[in-house]
Write a protein that holds these residues in place. Structure first.
Motif, mmCIF file in Angstrom:
data_model
loop_
_atom_site.group_PDB
_atom_site.id
_atom_site.type_symbol
_atom_site.label_atom_id
_atom_site.label_comp_id
_atom_site.label_asym_id
_atom_site.label_seq_id
_atom_site.Cartn_x
_atom_site.Cartn_y
_atom_site.Cartn_z
ATOM 1 N N GLY A 47 -28.957 20.860 34.699
ATOM 2 C CA GLY A 47 -28.389 21.719 33.650
ATOM 3 C C GLY A 47 -27.891 20.847 32.517
ATOM 4 O O GLY A 47 -26.732 20.913 32.119
ATOM 5 N N ALA A 49 -29.037 20.307 29.207
ATOM 6 C CA ALA A 49 -29.163 20.577 27.763
ATOM 7 C C ALA A 49 -27.817 21.034 27.174
ATOM 8 O O ALA A 49 -27.043 21.680 27.880
ATOM 9 C CB ALA A 49 -30.212 21.672 27.546
ATOM 10 N N PRO A 50 -27.502 20.727 25.947
ATOM 11 C CA PRO A 50 -28.324 19.996 24.977
ATOM 12 C C PRO A 50 -28.374 18.488 25.197
ATOM 13 O O PRO A 50 -29.201 17.815 24.597
ATOM 14 C CB PRO A 50 -27.652 20.328 23.634
ATOM 15 N N GLY A 51 -27.447 17.927 26.027
ATOM 16 C CA GLY A 51 -27.626 16.523 26.370
ATOM 17 C C GLY A 51 -26.437 15.604 26.146
ATOM 18 O O GLY A 51 -26.591 14.389 26.197
ATOM 19 N N SER A 52 -25.245 16.156 25.960
ATOM 20 C CA SER A 52 -24.119 15.248 25.697
ATOM 21 C C SER A 52 -23.747 14.438 26.941
ATOM 22 O O SER A 52 -23.361 13.273 26.830
ATOM 23 C CB SER A 52 -22.908 16.004 25.153
ATOM 24 N N TRP A 53 -23.882 15.028 28.133
ATOM 25 C CA TRP A 53 -23.619 14.235 29.337
ATOM 26 C C TRP A 53 -24.648 13.108 29.450
ATOM 27 O O TRP A 53 -24.313 11.999 29.857
ATOM 28 C CB TRP A 53 -23.664 15.116 30.589
ATOM 29 N N ASP A 69 -33.375 20.745 32.768
ATOM 30 C CA ASP A 69 -32.801 21.997 32.254
ATOM 31 C C ASP A 69 -33.896 23.035 32.055
ATOM 32 O O ASP A 69 -35.063 22.693 31.855
ATOM 33 C CB ASP A 69 -32.067 21.760 30.921
ATOM 34 N N ASN A 71 -34.035 24.706 29.468
ATOM 35 C CA ASN A 71 -34.364 24.540 28.043
ATOM 36 C C ASN A 71 -34.778 23.101 27.758
ATOM 37 O O ASN A 71 -34.254 22.177 28.376
ATOM 38 C CB ASN A 71 -33.150 24.883 27.177
ATOM 39 N N ASP A 85 -36.571 24.913 36.254
ATOM 40 C CA ASP A 85 -35.477 25.484 37.043
ATOM 41 C C ASP A 85 -35.219 24.586 38.252
ATOM 42 O O ASP A 85 -36.177 24.181 38.928
ATOM 43 C CB ASP A 85 -35.932 26.884 37.506
ATOM 44 N N ILE A 86 -33.965 24.307 38.533
ATOM 45 C CA ILE A 86 -33.671 23.429 39.678
ATOM 46 C C ILE A 86 -34.095 24.065 41.012
ATOM 47 O O ILE A 86 -34.147 23.386 42.026
ATOM 48 C CB ILE A 86 -32.186 22.998 39.727
ATOM 49 N N ASP A 108 -23.656 20.305 35.468
ATOM 50 C CA ASP A 108 -22.773 21.062 34.568
ATOM 51 C C ASP A 108 -23.439 22.406 34.256
ATOM 52 O O ASP A 108 -23.121 23.052 33.264
ATOM 53 C CB ASP A 108 -22.578 20.233 33.285
ATOM 54 N N SER A 110 -24.637 26.203 34.013
ATOM 55 C CA SER A 110 -23.957 27.512 34.016
ATOM 56 C C SER A 110 -25.032 28.577 33.862
ATOM 57 O O SER A 110 -25.936 28.425 33.049
ATOM 58 C CB SER A 110 -23.035 27.677 32.816
HETATM 59 C C1 LIG Z 1 -23.015 24.134 29.689
HETATM 60 S S1 LIG Z 1 -24.721 23.755 29.534
HETATM 61 C C2 LIG Z 1 -24.730 22.045 29.992
HETATM 62 C C3 LIG Z 1 -24.164 21.130 28.954
HETATM 63 C C4 LIG Z 1 -24.521 19.671 29.209
HETATM 64 N N1 LIG Z 1 -23.762 19.128 30.317
HETATM 65 C C5 LIG Z 1 -24.244 18.812 27.997
HETATM 66 O O1 LIG Z 1 -23.355 17.975 28.058
HETATM 67 O O2 LIG Z 1 -24.949 18.949 26.982
HETATM 68 C C6 LIG Z 1 -25.400 24.547 30.945
HETATM 69 C C7 LIG Z 1 -26.910 24.411 31.079
HETATM 70 O O3 LIG Z 1 -27.290 24.832 32.390
HETATM 71 C C8 LIG Z 1 -28.651 25.196 32.311
HETATM 72 N N2 LIG Z 1 -29.081 25.906 33.532
HETATM 73 C C9 LIG Z 1 -28.576 27.052 34.052
HETATM 74 N N3 LIG Z 1 -29.239 27.404 35.162
HETATM 75 C C10 LIG Z 1 -30.190 26.441 35.381
HETATM 76 C C11 LIG Z 1 -31.196 26.247 36.371
HETATM 77 N N4 LIG Z 1 -31.351 27.120 37.382
HETATM 78 N N5 LIG Z 1 -32.006 25.170 36.279
HETATM 79 C C12 LIG Z 1 -31.862 24.294 35.240
HETATM 80 N N6 LIG Z 1 -30.919 24.417 34.278
HETATM 81 C C13 LIG Z 1 -30.087 25.476 34.336
HETATM 82 C C14 LIG Z 1 -28.678 26.057 31.054
HETATM 83 O O4 LIG Z 1 -29.981 26.180 30.542
HETATM 84 C C15 LIG Z 1 -27.734 25.274 30.121
HETATM 85 O O5 LIG Z 1 -28.451 24.459 29.230
#
Ligand SMILES: C[S@@+](CC[C@H](N)C(=O)[O-])C[C@H]1O[C@@H](n2cnc3c(N)ncnc32)[C@H](O)[C@@H]1O
Length: 193
Positions: A47, A49-53, A69, A71, A85-86, A108, A110
């Motif tokens: 999870g 995206a957008p990629g700050s972690w 992700d 996305n 998807d994970i 991370d 959601s």
């Molecule tokens: C809060 S964002 C993450 C922010 C990220 N840690 C950062 O620092 O940029 C949550 C992400 O979880 C991804 N997500 C939710 N369910 C998912 C899944 N089943 N598989 C992959 N990614 C998933 C969403 O697409 C979203 O981009």
């Protein structure tokens, strides 16, 4: 979100410092307090995206940094990404073809929230369980796992599930989380394998 000002300050700071989101500061805090990432670890970020972690992870290790992700994640130097998807076995297979040893998994992720509290809480815990399963399939023995969760009725069961797989498990709140939020992170160290 706490005070609007608090949110804006973190947002502005992230913009000024070149991070893709304010979430970057949560991972920095997690790392400072729990040291889950060592400087030669290979990291998988669920999870992402957008990629700050991913940006923060790139500064913490010389090892591989791989983000997954739903996305697409805009290109980052020294970071590999998988769109998917994970829960998709093909995503797991693609990752396994890319890397032999994974020392750390962070998550991370959601789900899209509906606004119905109990439904959303159940979806979040479901995603947490999926991230735990994914981690157990790829982590090296002794590896670490950190995952975002939320306090609620299903949380204690998830916490117990994590404890079955790691020697040391605890929860952590971050200052960067929005005030009044039930968000917390589960920090699990030393995977039994
Ligand atoms: C809060 S964002 C993450 C922010 C990220 N840690 C950062 O620092 O940029 C949550 C992400 O979880 C991804 N997500 C939710 N369910 C998912 C899944 N089943 N598989 C992959 N990614 C998933 C969403 O697409 C979203 O981009």
């Amino acid at each position: 979100m706490g005070s609007q000002w608090g949110y804006d300050k973190a947002y502005m700071r992230a913009k000024l410092e070149g991070y893709r989101s304010r979430a970057a500061y949560k991972l920095m805090e997690i790392q400072k307090k729990s040291g889950i990432i060592r400087d030669d670890d290979n990291i998988v970020d669920l999870g992402a995206a957008p990629g700050s972690w991913l940006q923060v992870e790139r500064t913490l290790t010389r090892g591989r940094v791989i983000g997954i992700d739903l996305n697409p994640i805009a290109t980052l130097d020294g970071v590999e990404t998988i769109v998917g998807d994970i829960n998709d076995p093909e995503v797991l297979a693609e990752l396994q073809s890319m890397v032999d040893v994974v020392n750390v998994v962070v998550c991370d992720a959601s789900p899209k929230l509906s606004g119905h509290k109990s439904y959303d809480q159940a979806r979040i815990i479901e995603l947490n369980e999926q991230a735990l399963l994914f981690s157990c399939r790829i982590l090296k023995q002794g590896g670490n796992f950190a995952v975002k969760s939320f306090q609620g009725t299903d949380f204690p069961d998830f916490y117990q599930d994590v404890k079955q797989h790691f020697h040391s498990v605890r929860t952590m709140n971050t200052k960067s989380s929005r005030k009044g939020s039930t968000e917390l992170y589960v920090i699990a160290k030393n995977f039994y394998g």
